[in-house]
Enzyme design. Structure first.
Site, PDB file in Angstrom:
ATOM      1  N   ASP A   2       3.094  -6.466  14.378  1.00  0.00           N
ATOM      2  CA  ASP A   2       3.776  -5.476  13.522  1.00  0.00           C
ATOM      3  C   ASP A   2       5.025  -4.885  14.189  1.00  0.00           C
ATOM      4  O   ASP A   2       5.980  -4.500  13.501  1.00  0.00           O
ATOM      5  CB  ASP A   2       2.820  -4.330  13.189  1.00  0.00           C
ATOM      6  CG  ASP A   2       1.873  -4.655  12.029  1.00  0.00           C
ATOM      7  OD1 ASP A   2       2.155  -5.595  11.265  1.00  0.00           O
ATOM      8  OD2 ASP A   2       0.857  -3.960  11.900  1.00  0.00           O
TER       9      ASP A   2
ATOM     10  N   HIS B   1       6.273  -9.627  10.570  1.00  0.00           N
ATOM     11  CA  HIS B   1       6.928  -9.323   9.287  1.00  0.00           C
ATOM     12  C   HIS B   1       8.445  -9.469   9.466  1.00  0.00           C
ATOM     13  O   HIS B   1       9.025  -8.922  10.407  1.00  0.00           O
ATOM     14  CB  HIS B   1       6.671  -7.875   8.852  1.00  0.00           C
ATOM     15  CG  HIS B   1       5.241  -7.558   8.538  1.00  0.00           C
ATOM     16  ND1 HIS B   1       4.556  -8.124   7.481  1.00  0.00           N
ATOM     17  CD2 HIS B   1       4.373  -6.704   9.129  1.00  0.00           C
ATOM     18  CE1 HIS B   1       3.320  -7.627   7.439  1.00  0.00           C
ATOM     19  NE2 HIS B   1       3.185  -6.770   8.436  1.00  0.00           N
TER      20      HIS B   1
ATOM     21  N   HIS C  12       0.805  -1.229   0.000  1.00  0.00           N
ATOM     22  CA  HIS C  12       0.000   0.000   0.000  1.00  0.00           C
ATOM     23  C   HIS C  12       0.844   1.288   0.000  1.00  0.00           C
ATOM     24  O   HIS C  12       0.729   2.160   0.843  1.00  0.00           O
ATOM     25  CB  HIS C  12      -1.093   0.000   1.089  1.00  0.00           C
ATOM     26  CG  HIS C  12      -0.650  -0.175   2.519  1.00  0.00           C
ATOM     27  ND1 HIS C  12       0.300   0.607   3.107  1.00  0.00           N
ATOM     28  CD2 HIS C  12      -1.082  -1.023   3.476  1.00  0.00           C
ATOM     29  CE1 HIS C  12       0.443   0.254   4.377  1.00  0.00           C
ATOM     30  NE2 HIS C  12      -0.380  -0.738   4.614  1.00  0.00           N
TER      31      HIS C  12
ATOM     32  N   HIS D 253      -0.599  -1.732  15.909  1.00  0.00           N
ATOM     33  CA  HIS D 253      -0.718  -0.635  14.978  1.00  0.00           C
ATOM     34  C   HIS D 253      -2.169  -0.158  14.784  1.00  0.00           C
ATOM     35  O   HIS D 253      -2.413   0.949  14.302  1.00  0.00           O
ATOM     36  CB  HIS D 253      -0.097  -1.156  13.673  1.00  0.00           C
ATOM     37  CG  HIS D 253      -0.401  -0.523  12.404  1.00  0.00           C
ATOM     38  ND1 HIS D 253      -0.690  -1.200  11.259  1.00  0.00           N
ATOM     39  CD2 HIS D 253      -0.441   0.792  12.060  1.00  0.00           C
ATOM     40  CE1 HIS D 253      -0.892  -0.390  10.273  1.00  0.00           C
ATOM     41  NE2 HIS D 253      -0.747   0.840  10.718  1.00  0.00           N
TER      42      HIS D 253
ATOM     43  N   GLU E 129      -5.549  -6.398  10.694  1.00  0.00           N
ATOM     44  CA  GLU E 129      -5.270  -5.860   9.353  1.00  0.00           C
ATOM     45  C   GLU E 129      -5.130  -7.046   8.379  1.00  0.00           C
ATOM     46  O   GLU E 129      -4.522  -8.068   8.721  1.00  0.00           O
ATOM     47  CB  GLU E 129      -4.006  -4.992   9.365  1.00  0.00           C
ATOM     48  CG  GLU E 129      -3.857  -4.212   8.067  1.00  0.00           C
ATOM     49  CD  GLU E 129      -2.879  -3.045   8.121  1.00  0.00           C
ATOM     50  OE1 GLU E 129      -2.211  -2.843   9.147  1.00  0.00           O
ATOM     51  OE2 GLU E 129      -2.805  -2.320   7.103  1.00  0.00           O
TER      52      GLU E 129
ATOM     53  N   HIS F 280      -3.737  -9.141  15.511  1.00  0.00           N
ATOM     54  CA  HIS F 280      -4.015  -7.901  14.765  1.00  0.00           C
ATOM     55  C   HIS F 280      -4.825  -8.272  13.527  1.00  0.00           C
ATOM     56  O   HIS F 280      -4.480  -9.237  12.826  1.00  0.00           O
ATOM     57  CB  HIS F 280      -2.665  -7.279  14.399  1.00  0.00           C
ATOM     58  CG  HIS F 280      -2.721  -6.056  13.548  1.00  0.00           C
ATOM     59  ND1 HIS F 280      -3.742  -5.135  13.591  1.00  0.00           N
ATOM     60  CD2 HIS F 280      -1.819  -5.568  12.642  1.00  0.00           C
ATOM     61  CE1 HIS F 280      -3.486  -4.163  12.734  1.00  0.00           C
ATOM     62  NE2 HIS F 280      -2.336  -4.402  12.147  1.00  0.00           N
TER      63      HIS F 280
ATOM     64  N   ASP G 171      -3.366  -8.065   6.069  1.00  0.00           N
ATOM     65  CA  ASP G 171      -2.108  -8.782   5.790  1.00  0.00           C
ATOM     66  C   ASP G 171      -1.887  -9.905   6.804  1.00  0.00           C
ATOM     67  O   ASP G 171      -1.097 -10.816   6.562  1.00  0.00           O
ATOM     68  CB  ASP G 171      -0.894  -7.836   5.732  1.00  0.00           C
ATOM     69  CG  ASP G 171      -0.757  -6.914   6.929  1.00  0.00           C
ATOM     70  OD1 ASP G 171      -1.771  -6.622   7.585  1.00  0.00           O
ATOM     71  OD2 ASP G 171       0.373  -6.470   7.220  1.00  0.00           O
TER      72      ASP G 171
ATOM     73  N   TYR H 151      10.539   0.506   8.108  1.00  0.00           N
ATOM     74  CA  TYR H 151       9.194   0.057   8.503  1.00  0.00           C
ATOM     75  C   TYR H 151       8.616   0.996   9.568  1.00  0.00           C
ATOM     76  O   TYR H 151       7.474   1.458   9.467  1.00  0.00           O
ATOM     77  CB  TYR H 151       9.270  -1.384   9.035  1.00  0.00           C
ATOM     78  CG  TYR H 151       7.920  -1.974   9.343  1.00  0.00           C
ATOM     79  CD1 TYR H 151       7.229  -2.704   8.380  1.00  0.00           C
ATOM     80  CD2 TYR H 151       7.316  -1.777  10.577  1.00  0.00           C
ATOM     81  CE1 TYR H 151       5.973  -3.227   8.652  1.00  0.00           C
ATOM     82  CE2 TYR H 151       6.072  -2.288  10.858  1.00  0.00           C
ATOM     83  CZ  TYR H 151       5.401  -3.016   9.891  1.00  0.00           C
ATOM     84  OH  TYR H 151       4.158  -3.513  10.163  1.00  0.00           O
TER      85      TYR H 151
HETATM   86 FE1  FEO Z   1      -0.830  -3.455  10.633  1.00  0.00          FE
HETATM   87 FE2  FEO Z   1       1.233  -5.833   9.178  1.00  0.00          FE
HETATM   88  O1  FEO Z   1      -0.382  -4.951   9.577  1.00  0.00           O
END
Ligand code: FEO
Length: 396
Positions: free
Chosen positions: A163, A224, A24, A144, A80, A78, A82, A191
């Site tokens: 995250d 990640h 994104h 996040h 989100e 989380h 992803d 990041y």
């Molecule tokens: Fe806030 Fe990796 O998603």
């Protein structure tokens, strides 16, 4: 298919998106991973999920370790997408599993995927006994999203940080000490700058809460990138600095130019800064990566932003950067604004306005008509030197 163990009874079952280049708007030249882990104990838990396109890959990796019907818990730290996009596929296969998340997480999961799961809502201090190991939960809203939490596996001493402490970096090696530490820290900084910069206060609060956990963290397993086990102190120290807005004696010069006039000012300003022995990062926007520029801005005391005037405003890619910065709300910085115009100005005023809305103090502005004269260039050089002296006197 290989099994990738990260600790006794804990396996990596995440997705590795080697070819992902745009997250994104975040430029990801080294790809993106969606880390997920399975804990094999008397009770079986899956920690974190993957993007929907990696749902089958995650399920295949899990099935290589345990039959999905035997999974007891799916921990959604989380929501989100992803990390939750693969949840419907995983939950269908793990038909006996309970989805564990915060109350806010449950609301978001239902909004995204419908009310099709069995939930267990957890709050700060709650835990689940898995057998030899115990999972503890610590909600960290806005690190996040409002739903965010981290989980700690007592027994293996792993903090599943989602995250936080992550990086967009694919590697065939899972751990920090198996990779180039400088590269991992560089990607972690990028990041933080592009994802977490506006959440510095919440991140600082989260660091305090994590430090207060009555456990020793031996592994930090984010959602990640690379897993931390040998350099946990280094990444925690970096997060403390970044969230506190610590800056160094450095100026990021970033501009776009139509016919080279604004570029002449940029070079004169740069020479002025260098004459005071202050470091410069220099970017023309049309050949630069905005994600990298934002990383440099995170810890720089000074920013110089310039644009030629077009349609009484800035050139489009300068506008994009300013808009992005407004959302990131960098703290503790000062700025110089520069630009050129023909018959009517506009760019300098527009940059000043956007920086004021961003909360960045504009120390100087310089504007030249058509092509800068020798006097204009001398003025830019002098301003650059003056700005550098301000940087030296105010950097912390
Ligand atoms: Fe806030 Fe990796 O998603």
């Amino acid at each position: 298919m290989i099994k990738r163990q990260i600790a006794q009874s804990v396996y990596f079952v995440g997705g590795v998106d080697w070819n992902m280049r745009d997250f994104h708007g975040f430029c990801t030249p080294k790809g993106v991973t969606y880390n997920s882990y399975v804990i094999m104990d008397e009770k079986i838990a899956v920690i974190d999920g993957v993007k929907c396109t990696f749902a089958d890959e995650q399920l295949e990796k899990i099935s290589n370790i345990v039959e999905p019907e035997k999974i007891d818990y799916i921990i959604v730290n989380h929501v989100e997408p992803d990390h939750s996009g693969g949840l419907p596929v995983l939950a269908r296969a793990a038909k006996n599993a309970v989805v564990v998340c915060t109350a806010q997480g449950k609301a978001e999961i239902i909004q995204y995927y419908g009310d099709q799961f069995n939930f267990k809502i957890v709050k700060a201090g709650d835990s689940i006994d898995l057998g030899k190991n115990k999972l503890h939960f610590l909600p960290l809203p806005m690190v996040h999203w409002p739903d965010s939490m981290v989980s700690f596996l007592e027994g293996a001493d792993i903090l599943f940080s989602n995250d936080a402490f992550g990086q967009h970096l694919c590697s065939s090696k899972l751990f920090d000490d198996e990779n180039d530490l400088e590269e991992v820290l560089f990607e972690a900084e990028k990041y933080y700058a592009n994802i977490l910069m506006p959440l510095g206060k919440q991140v600082a609060g989260a660091l305090v809460k994590v430090a207060q956990l009555p456990f020793t963290v031996k592994i930090v397993a984010p959602s990640h990138g690379i897993i931390w086990r040998s350099h946990i102190g280094a990444i925690l120290a970096k997060y403390a600095e970044w969230s506190a807005g610590v800056t160094n004696e450095r100026v990021v010069i970033v501009y776009e130019t139509m016919w080279g006039s604004t570029e002449q000012l940029a070079r004169a300003l740069m020479d002025g800064v260098i004459s005071e022995n202050v470091k410069v990062n220099y970017y023309r926007l049309n050949t630069s990566d905005r994600t990298e520029i934002v990383r440099d801005i995170l810890t720089a005391k000074g920013i110089m932003i310039g644009s030629s005037t077009m349609h009484n405003g800035v050139l489009p890619n300068v506008g994009t950067l300013l808009y992005h910065l407004k959302g990131l709300r960098p703290v503790g910085k000062i700025a110089t604004v520069f630009g050129t115009h023909g018959w009517a100005g506009g760019a300098v005023k527009e940059i000043e306005k956007m920086l004021a809305e961003t909360g960045i103090e504009v120390k100087h502005s310089i504007s030249a008509k058509w092509s800068p004269s020798d006097a204009d260039l001398q003025q830019a050089f002098d301003l650059g030197a003056e700005f550098a002296r301000s940087i030296k006197s105010t950097s912390k």
